[in-house]
Design a protein around this motif. Structure first.
Motif, PDB file in Angstrom:
ATOM      1  N   ALA A  52      -5.927   3.851   7.264  1.00 53.89           N
ATOM      2  CA  ALA A  52      -6.530   2.600   7.866  1.00 53.89           C
ATOM      3  C   ALA A  52      -5.321   1.624   8.554  1.00 53.89           C
ATOM      4  CB  ALA A  52      -6.955   1.587   6.554  1.00 53.89           C
ATOM      5  N   ALA A  53      -4.175   1.936   8.158  1.00 54.11           N
ATOM      6  CA  ALA A  53      -3.081   1.346   8.751  1.00 54.11           C
ATOM      7  C   ALA A  53      -2.873   2.185   9.996  1.00 54.11           C
ATOM      8  CB  ALA A  53      -1.836   1.591   7.692  1.00 54.11           C
ATOM      9  N   GLY A  54      -2.768   3.443  10.114  1.00 53.61           N
ATOM     10  CA  GLY A  54      -2.562   4.098  11.240  1.00 53.61           C
ATOM     11  C   GLY A  54      -3.789   3.828  12.178  1.00 53.61           C
ATOM     12  N   ALA A  55      -4.816   3.403  11.829  1.00 55.19           N
ATOM     13  CA  ALA A  55      -6.017   3.118  12.719  1.00 55.19           C
ATOM     14  C   ALA A  55      -5.808   2.038  13.287  1.00 55.19           C
ATOM     15  CB  ALA A  55      -7.316   3.142  12.001  1.00 55.19           C
ATOM     16  N   GLN A  56      -5.099   0.840  12.765  1.00 53.32           N
ATOM     17  CA  GLN A  56      -4.658  -0.358  13.445  1.00 53.32           C
ATOM     18  C   GLN A  56      -3.232  -0.176  13.996  1.00 53.32           C
ATOM     19  OE1 GLN A  56      -6.387  -3.172  13.402  1.00 53.32           O
ATOM     20  NE2 GLN A  56      -8.158  -2.188  12.473  1.00 53.32           N
ATOM     21  N   GLY A  57      -2.623   0.769  14.155  1.00 58.72           N
ATOM     22  CA  GLY A  57      -1.454   0.784  15.012  1.00 58.72           C
ATOM     23  C   GLY A  57      -0.143   0.300  13.962  1.00 58.72           C
ATOM     24  N   LEU A  58      -0.394   0.214  12.821  1.00 61.52           N
ATOM     25  CA  LEU A  58       0.459  -0.391  12.038  1.00 61.52           C
ATOM     26  C   LEU A  58       1.440   0.835  11.252  1.00 61.52           C
ATOM     27  CD1 LEU A  58      -1.632  -2.874   9.781  1.00 61.52           C
ATOM     28  CD2 LEU A  58       0.137  -3.288  11.689  1.00 61.52           C
ATOM     29  N   ALA A  59       2.787   0.489  10.922  1.00 63.12           N
ATOM     30  CA  ALA A  59       3.353   1.838  10.208  1.00 63.12           C
ATOM     31  C   ALA A  59       3.314   1.286   8.917  1.00 63.12           C
ATOM     32  CB  ALA A  59       4.808   1.444  10.506  1.00 63.12           C
ATOM     33  N   TYR A  60       3.264   2.568   7.933  1.00 62.62           N
ATOM     34  CA  TYR A  60       2.815   2.564   6.751  1.00 62.62           C
ATOM     35  C   TYR A  60       3.762   3.352   5.719  1.00 62.62           C
ATOM     36  CZ  TYR A  60      -0.133   2.900   2.400  1.00 62.62           C
ATOM     37  OH  TYR A  60      -0.427   3.098   1.205  1.00 62.62           O
ATOM     38  N   VAL A  61       4.024   2.749   4.680  1.00 64.60           N
ATOM     39  CA  VAL A  61       5.087   3.330   3.742  1.00 64.60           C
ATOM     40  C   VAL A  61       4.704   3.142   2.106  1.00 64.60           C
ATOM     41  CG1 VAL A  61       7.572   3.408   2.781  1.00 64.60           C
ATOM     42  CG2 VAL A  61       7.087   3.092   5.174  1.00 64.60           C
ATOM     43  N   ALA A  62       4.602   4.120   1.538  1.00 60.83           N
ATOM     44  CA  ALA A  62       4.181   3.893  -0.050  1.00 60.83           C
ATOM     45  C   ALA A  62       5.624   4.044  -0.549  1.00 60.83           C
ATOM     46  CB  ALA A  62       3.306   5.241  -0.264  1.00 60.83           C
ATOM     47  N   ILE A  63       5.906   2.985  -1.564  1.00 64.80           N
ATOM     48  CA  ILE A  63       6.734   3.012  -2.485  1.00 64.80           C
ATOM     49  C   ILE A  63       6.058   2.808  -3.790  1.00 64.80           C
ATOM     50  CG2 ILE A  63       9.134   2.000  -2.979  1.00 64.80           C
ATOM     51  CD1 ILE A  63       9.278   1.302  -0.175  1.00 64.80           C
ATOM     52  N   PRO A  64       5.390   3.187  -4.685  1.00 68.25           N
ATOM     53  CA  PRO A  64       4.711   3.025  -5.663  1.00 68.25           C
ATOM     54  C   PRO A  64       5.772   2.628  -6.852  1.00 68.25           C
ATOM     55  CG  PRO A  64       4.780   5.368  -5.318  1.00 68.25           C
ATOM     56  CD  PRO A  64       5.376   4.797  -4.203  1.00 68.25           C
ATOM     57  N   ILE A  65       5.512   1.669  -7.460  1.00 67.12           N
ATOM     58  CA  ILE A  65       6.153   1.049  -8.607  1.00 67.12           C
ATOM     59  C   ILE A  65       5.327   0.854  -9.641  1.00 67.12           C
ATOM     60  CG2 ILE A  65       7.585  -0.817  -9.419  1.00 67.12           C
ATOM     61  CD1 ILE A  65       8.574  -1.298  -6.103  1.00 67.12           C
ATOM     62  N   THR A  66       5.620   1.358 -10.848  1.00 63.58           N
ATOM     63  CA  THR A  66       4.714   1.199 -12.125  1.00 63.58           C
ATOM     64  C   THR A  66       5.554  -0.071 -12.960  1.00 63.58           C
ATOM     65  OG1 THR A  66       6.038   2.590 -13.850  1.00 63.58           O
ATOM     66  CG2 THR A  66       4.337   3.817 -12.165  1.00 63.58           C
ATOM     67  N   HIS A  67       4.761  -0.393 -13.806  1.00 67.80           N
ATOM     68  CA  HIS A  67       5.022  -1.531 -14.658  1.00 67.80           C
ATOM     69  C   HIS A  67       6.257  -1.111 -15.418  1.00 67.80           C
ATOM     70  CE1 HIS A  67       1.884  -4.259 -13.702  1.00 67.80           C
ATOM     71  NE2 HIS A  67       1.086  -3.352 -13.757  1.00 67.80           N
ATOM     72  N   ALA A  68       6.760   0.032 -15.557  1.00 68.65           N
ATOM     73  CA  ALA A  68       7.977   0.615 -16.347  1.00 68.65           C
ATOM     74  C   ALA A  68       9.188   0.040 -15.458  1.00 68.65           C
ATOM     75  CB  ALA A  68       8.282   2.235 -16.250  1.00 68.65           C
ATOM     76  N   GLY A  69       9.260  -0.242 -14.376  1.00 65.58           N
ATOM     77  CA  GLY A  69      10.522  -0.999 -13.840  1.00 65.58           C
ATOM     78  C   GLY A  69      10.700  -0.328 -12.409  1.00 65.58           C
TER      79      GLY A  69
END
Length: 133
Positions: A52-69
């Motif tokens: 969806a970000a790509g379809a809008q021409g937006l860069a996208y990065v995933a940096i998943p963070i859990t509640h562990a810290g």
């Protein structure tokens, strides 16, 4: 819906693909997903958000963070994502809190003043004072 921390970043609670058109309209150039897949039933997946970000021409990065810290690698990745964006970033997680924390840690690592970061976060409704104790 989007809470501005400063001119470089705003944070949000969970967004969905339809929200990315509004993010684009508001001038964001990149999206950072700080939420791991499957954290809550029904949340959009990383792949759905990236498409969806790509379809809008937006860069996208995933940096998943859990509640562990937070890890040093996550803080470094956030700093890199902010530096590479070339414009305002919208970061999201379940409530916006993890995104605010990792932004503050990345900016502190870059030399920003902890008190100033805490004040910016507080103005957006987030208490990050515990980071500096």
């Amino acid at each position: 819906m989007f809470r501005k921390l400063d001119d470089t970043i705003s944070v949000a609670a969970q967004i969905d693909p339809a929200d990315l058109a509004e993010a684009k309209r508001q001038g964001f150039v990149a999206i950072v997903n700080n939420r791991p897949d499957g954290e809550q039933p029904g949340q959009p997946t990383d792949a759905e958000m990236a498409a969806a970000a790509g379809a809008q021409g937006l860069a996208y990065v995933a940096i998943p963070i859990t509640h562990a810290g937070f890890t040093d690698a996550q803080v470094t990745a956030m700093g890199e994502a902010l530096a590479a964006a070339g414009g305002p970033v919208l970061a999201y997680c379940r409530s916006g809190t993890r995104s605010t924390y990792v932004w503050a840690l990345a900016r502190a690592a870059a030399g920003d003043d902890a008190a100033a970061l805490t004040a910016k976060a507080a103005a957006a409704g987030y208490d990050i004072s515990g980071l500096w104790r």
